[in-house]
Design a protein around this motif. Structure first.
Motif, PDB file in Angstrom:
ATOM      1  N   THR A 124     -29.319  67.935 -25.052  1.00 17.26           N
ATOM      2  CA  THR A 124     -28.280  68.778 -24.477  1.00 17.26           C
ATOM      3  C   THR A 124     -28.933  69.813 -23.572  1.00 17.26           C
ATOM      4  OG1 THR A 124     -26.923  68.518 -26.460  1.00 17.26           O
ATOM      5  CG2 THR A 124     -26.364  70.337 -24.960  1.00 17.26           C
TER       6      THR A 124
ATOM      7  N   ARG B  98     -25.087  78.309 -22.711  1.00 19.86           N
ATOM      8  CA  ARG B  98     -24.007  77.469 -22.193  1.00 19.86           C
ATOM      9  C   ARG B  98     -24.472  76.023 -22.106  1.00 19.86           C
ATOM     10  NH1 ARG B  98     -20.588  79.513 -17.219  1.00 19.86           N
ATOM     11  NH2 ARG B  98     -19.913  80.824 -18.951  1.00 19.86           N
ATOM     12  N   ASP B  99     -23.617  75.138 -22.602  1.00 21.61           N
ATOM     13  CA  ASP B  99     -23.889  73.705 -22.533  1.00 21.61           C
ATOM     14  C   ASP B  99     -23.675  73.250 -21.082  1.00 21.61           C
ATOM     15  OD1 ASP B  99     -24.069  70.997 -22.730  1.00 21.61           O
ATOM     16  OD2 ASP B  99     -22.754  70.809 -24.475  1.00 21.61           O
TER      17      ASP B  99
ATOM     18  N   SER C 134     -24.003  70.175 -19.955  1.00 20.49           N
ATOM     19  CA  SER C 134     -23.774  68.730 -19.863  1.00 20.49           C
ATOM     20  C   SER C 134     -22.656  68.424 -18.873  1.00 20.49           C
ATOM     21  CB  SER C 134     -23.430  68.163 -21.244  1.00 20.49           C
ATOM     22  OG  SER C 134     -24.480  68.401 -22.154  1.00 20.49           O
ATOM     23  N   GLU C 135     -21.510  69.122 -19.016  1.00 22.39           N
ATOM     24  CA  GLU C 135     -20.394  68.857 -18.116  1.00 22.39           C
ATOM     25  C   GLU C 135     -20.735  69.260 -16.694  1.00 22.39           C
ATOM     26  OE1 GLU C 135     -16.834  70.628 -19.474  1.00 22.39           O
ATOM     27  OE2 GLU C 135     -16.749  69.493 -21.359  1.00 22.39           O
ATOM     28  N   ARG C 136     -21.459  70.387 -16.539  1.00 21.17           N
ATOM     29  CA  ARG C 136     -21.814  70.818 -15.195  1.00 21.17           C
ATOM     30  C   ARG C 136     -22.747  69.814 -14.527  1.00 21.17           C
ATOM     31  NH1 ARG C 136     -25.023  76.361 -14.221  1.00 21.17           N
ATOM     32  NH2 ARG C 136     -23.193  77.207 -15.309  1.00 21.17           N
ATOM     33  N   LYS C 137     -23.728  69.316 -15.294  1.00 15.33           N
ATOM     34  CA  LYS C 137     -24.647  68.341 -14.721  1.00 15.33           C
ATOM     35  C   LYS C 137     -23.892  67.078 -14.318  1.00 15.33           C
ATOM     36  CE  LYS C 137     -28.552  70.629 -15.453  1.00 15.33           C
ATOM     37  NZ  LYS C 137     -29.429  71.068 -14.343  1.00 15.33           N
ATOM     38  N   GLU C 138     -22.965  66.674 -15.191  1.00 11.87           N
ATOM     39  CA  GLU C 138     -22.183  65.492 -14.871  1.00 11.87           C
ATOM     40  C   GLU C 138     -21.285  65.746 -13.669  1.00 11.87           C
ATOM     41  OE1 GLU C 138     -20.986  61.665 -14.931  1.00 11.87           O
ATOM     42  OE2 GLU C 138     -22.570  62.582 -16.154  1.00 11.87           O
ATOM     43  N   ALA C 139     -20.712  66.962 -13.612  1.00 10.80           N
ATOM     44  CA  ALA C 139     -19.867  67.314 -12.474  1.00 10.80           C
ATOM     45  C   ALA C 139     -20.678  67.344 -11.180  1.00 10.80           C
ATOM     46  CB  ALA C 139     -19.202  68.674 -12.704  1.00 10.80           C
ATOM     47  N   GLN C 140     -21.911  67.839 -11.272  1.00 11.20           N
ATOM     48  CA  GLN C 140     -22.766  67.852 -10.088  1.00 11.20           C
ATOM     49  C   GLN C 140     -23.042  66.434  -9.609  1.00 11.20           C
ATOM     50  OE1 GLN C 140     -26.183  70.106 -11.343  1.00 11.20           O
ATOM     51  NE2 GLN C 140     -25.230  72.092 -10.878  1.00 11.20           N
TER      52      GLN C 140
ATOM     53  N   ARG D 203     -20.993  63.949 -10.089  1.00  9.83           N
ATOM     54  CA  ARG D 203     -19.747  63.469  -9.477  1.00  9.83           C
ATOM     55  C   ARG D 203     -19.560  64.078  -8.097  1.00  9.83           C
ATOM     56  NH1 ARG D 203     -17.618  64.391 -14.728  1.00  9.83           N
ATOM     57  NH2 ARG D 203     -16.586  66.305 -13.995  1.00  9.83           N
TER      58      ARG D 203
END
Length: 801
Positions: A327, A349-350, A352-358, A360
């Protein structure tokens, strides 16, 4: 006693009042005694002078008669006053005539005390004269008892002191009692009430307190305390709410929160942090930071935390392992000081979603969302890289593809069908793409092939290039089956070769676009290679676009007017014609700039200007008497203008601003308007007719519309195109067409006007054919507003003559 004195304000006040009364009484009594002693000699003198006044007359008679016995009796009578020690009468020769002394008593005061209190010599004397005659007979002298007088003074002042002391003590007691009643007891009641204050009722005092002290300082003190208590209660409630809110925020925060003390020991851990660190708050409480999972990272971070200044922040990133998954987290650290204690707060802050959003976003930024092909940005990046890595004697090609008639399909069948069609085309083209070639979508129906290393010569006859182009054109022209529709499209392609020496990627893109534009001109479904001479054409067009934007901004367009006349030569109106004088090129033909204006969308703004200027000018001429109400001003509206949704609003706006009646306006449309969308055109024409505007069909006979529409259209006049009128005299076909149009107009009860009447022969022939309205050089060329005014004035003068 001392304890009670310390605890009781009333006892303190009573003792203070009593002591003050005694001290004040002593001081005042001393001061009064001092004044009495000071005034005592004068009082004694006065008192014994009064006594001598009583015996003065008898003693004077005794001296006159030399009656010693009588004089002795008088002298002895004076000794009844205990203050007189001795009384002596002297004759005129100053011999003792009579004398008496009081017996000596043992003194109660010493002479020193008496002398201290009465320092002056106490003796009183008076001359004795014969009654009525100022003849001295002798004198009398009294010696006073100093000690006796001092005893009297002391006795008087002692009594006075006791009286004053008693009075002052009684007054002090009364004042203390009043103080107790007025202050001490209410204060005790208020204090007792304050000790039992509650959150709801505040301070509750006896009813008598409010009756006696509602408006005084104690009442205001109670009200002030109630207000302060209310504020304190509200503040405590707000503080408690804030505390609970902060706890809830920390506990339920999406980010992990860890609070450390100055020794970097864990103090607070919220639920999000427990999940990130995979430990409970109890397991981490008061433990050093380095014992947290991933200790090597925290150990390296510990030095940075100690060196971090107070009220400063820092950010770090790391990866935590949790249940065999990694993570990524971001840690924002703040160092602060509270009540002298330094603390650290770590916000985790996690990511994971930001990295995935980046990821995308990166895909969206560089790939088309529909076709998943590279977009323009990624294609340009590849082109730039390809140019920079281009080897000597090698070259590449940028091939731009645009689908023909795709917009028609998209507009008629909907964007969903259009998107499915694009996907079908892309699926068919992907197998044709050579290796190491970028296939990108750069617009709605525009695609690019970036071929980085083309074999052969950099010529149009390149075999591999032409084979690829033919395969692409063939694939695009194949029928596509999309949701029950058999769709047929073709493609136009433009090719630009490059070898890395070009100025920029924009140059290559512009060249490919120019070649594509040339392929469109060649009839579509073909390919064109960029040539140098194409650039001049493209530059000229670009310059024309720039000049049109500037002309619109700087109001360079001018409205000209060409008169329309009847068979008698009288003016029946005028047609509005647009003229543009460029700064560099002079007057530019409308045939040259109008198509460009239509293509880049400026025709609507230009048409709006024509409407405004022409209606305002005609309204001015009408006010000046130069324009008659039977005349009409004819204004051309292009098919693109007519199709605009706001055309009717523009017309109404121009009429409202100018004040020109709608009955004086004639809108000229072409047959192309009727071909594109008859129903929509018919509805808009009816709306214009409802305003009172007349409608004419311009250039009639050059279009391809069905003549049956004429009987249903709300038009008033047909204008015969000048191409038929110009050769009317010599060309039998033109003669027949003009005659047929005139006959048809008469049959449909429409007016007819011939354009291009340039000679007298034209004028006479049209009269013989039954056409009685004209427009052309025979009457006047198109002229500016000033020249048109002169034309009208000369026309009026001719009519008068």
């Amino acid at each position: 006693m001392i304890s009670a004195l310390n605890r009781s304000l009333y006892i303190k006040q009573s003792l203070a009042t009593l002591i003050f009364a005694i001290v004040l009484s002593l001081v005042l009594s001393f001061f009064q005694a001092y004044r009495t002693i000071q005034q005592e000699p004068y009082r004694i003198q006065k008192e014994f002078n009064d006594t001598l006044s009583i015996v003065e007359r008898p003693l004077s008679q005794a001296l006159f008669r030399l009656d010693v016995t009588f004089a002795q009796q008088q002298v002895e009578s004076l000794l009844y006053n205990p203050a007189i020690q001795q009384a002596t009468v002297y004759d005129e020769n100053d011999h003792i005539f009579a004398q008496a002394s009081a017996p000596t008593l043992s003194p109660s005061l010493s002479n020193d005390v008496a002398n201290f209190l009465l320092r002056e010599q106490l003796s009183v004397g008076r001359l004795l004269n014969f009654s009525g005659i100022e003849i001295p007979l002798g004198r009398i002298q009294l010696e006073l008892d100093r000690r006796y007088l001092v005893e009297q003074i002391i006795a008087f002042n002692s009594q006075l002191f006791i009286q004053n002391l008693v009075k002052d003590v009684l007054l002090a007691l009364i004042l203390s009692w009043l103080f107790y009643v007025i202050v001490t007891r209410p204060v005790k009641q208020l204090t007792w009430s304050l000790a039992k204050v509650d959150e709801v009722n505040g301070v509750s005092v006896p009813a008598s307190f409010d009756v006696l002290h509602s408006n005084d300082e104690l009442g205001r003190l109670k009200a002030t305390f109630n207000a302060l208590w209310l504020r304190l209660t509200n503040a405590l409630e707000a503080l408690d709410r804030s505390h609970q809110h902060s706890k809830a925020m920390i506990s339920h925060a999406a980010d992990g929160i860890v609070v450390l003390d100055r020794m970097l020991r864990v103090q607070v851990v919220n639920e999000a942090a427990e999940k990130l660190l995979n430990k409970s708050s109890e397991d981490m409480s008061n433990l050093p930071l380095t014992t947290v999972k991933g200790g090597s990272f925290w150990a390296s971070l510990e030095h940075s935390l100690r060196d971090l200044p107070v009220d400063q922040t820092m950010t770090a990133e790391t990866t935590l392992s949790n249940n065999l998954t990694l993570t990524p987290i971001e840690i924002r650290i703040s160092k602060y000081e509270v009540h002298g204690e330094v603390e650290f707060v770590l916000l985790m802050r996690d990511l994971s979603e930001r990295k995935e959003a980046q990821k995308r976003i990166n895909r969206l930024s560089f790939y088309d969302s529909l076709t998943r092909l590279p977009n323009r940005a990624l294609m340009i990046d590849h082109l730039q890289k390809c140019m920079s890595e281009m080897k000597p004697a090698s070259f590449g090609a940028l091939i731009m593809l645009d689908l023909d008639r795709f917009k028609t399909i998209n507009d008629s069948l909907g964007h969903n069908i259009g998107d499915q069609l694009l996907l079908e085309i892309v699926d068919g083209l992907l197998p044709l793409v050579p290796p190491n070639t970028t296939f990108a979508r750069v617009g709605g129906d525009e695609f690019v092939f970036l071929w980085g290393n083309v074999r052969g010569d950099m010529e149009e006859s390149n075999v591999s290039m032409n084979n690829f182009i033919q395969r692409v054109l063939f694939e695009c022209s194949q029928p596509k089956h999309v949701e029950g529709h058999d769709l047929h499209v073709t493609a136009s392609m433009g090719v630009s070769y490059f070898d890395g020496s070009e100025e920029s990627t924009a140059t290559i893109l512009r060249q490919a676009d120019t070649a594509l534009y040339k392929a469109k001109e060649l009839g579509r479904n073909t390919c064109a290679f960029f040539q140098e001479d194409m650039q001049s054409t493209s530059d000229a067009r670009l310059q024309m676009e720039k000049s049109l934007h500037r002309a619109l901004k700087e109001d360079e367009f001018e409205v000209y007017y060409q008169p329309q006349n009847n068979d008698k030569g009288d003016i029946i109106g005028a047609e509005v014609l647009l003229r543009w004088k460029d700064h560099d090129r002079g007057f530019i033909s409308p045939m040259e700039f109008i198509p460009v204006a239509e293509e880049i969308g400026l025709i609507h703004d230009i048409g709006r200007i024509v409407l405004q200027k022409s209606t305002e000018q005609v309204a001015t001429w009408r006010q000046q008497g130069l324009w008659q109400d039977s005349w009409k001003i004819s204004i051309n509206v292009s098919p693109m203008q007519f199709a605009h949704a706001n055309l009717l609003d523009y017309v109404i706006e121009a009429l409202d601003k100018s004040g020109l009646p709608a009955e004086l306006v004639d809108i000229e449309i072409t047959e192309t308007v009727l071909m594109s969308d008859l129903d929509s055109a018919l509805a808009k024409m009816e709306q214009l007719r409802d305003l009172g505007i007349s409608l004419s069909v311009d250039d009639f006979g050059t279009g391809y519309s069905s003549l049956k529409y004429l009987k249903d259209l709300p038009i008033d006049r047909l204008k015969i195109d000048q191409s038929f009128v110009r050769d009317l005299i010599n060309d039998k076909d033109d003669y027949a067409i003009v005659l047929a149009v005139i006959a048809m107009a008469n049959a449909l009860s429409l007016n007819v006007l011939a354009e291009g009447v340039e000679t007298l022969e034209h004028f006479q022939q049209l009269q013989l054919m039954g056409c009685y309205s004209y427009q052309g050089y025979y009457f006047s060329r198109p002229v500016c507003a000033t020249e048109f005014e002169k034309y009208c004035k000369s026309h009026f003068e001719t009519e008068v003559i």
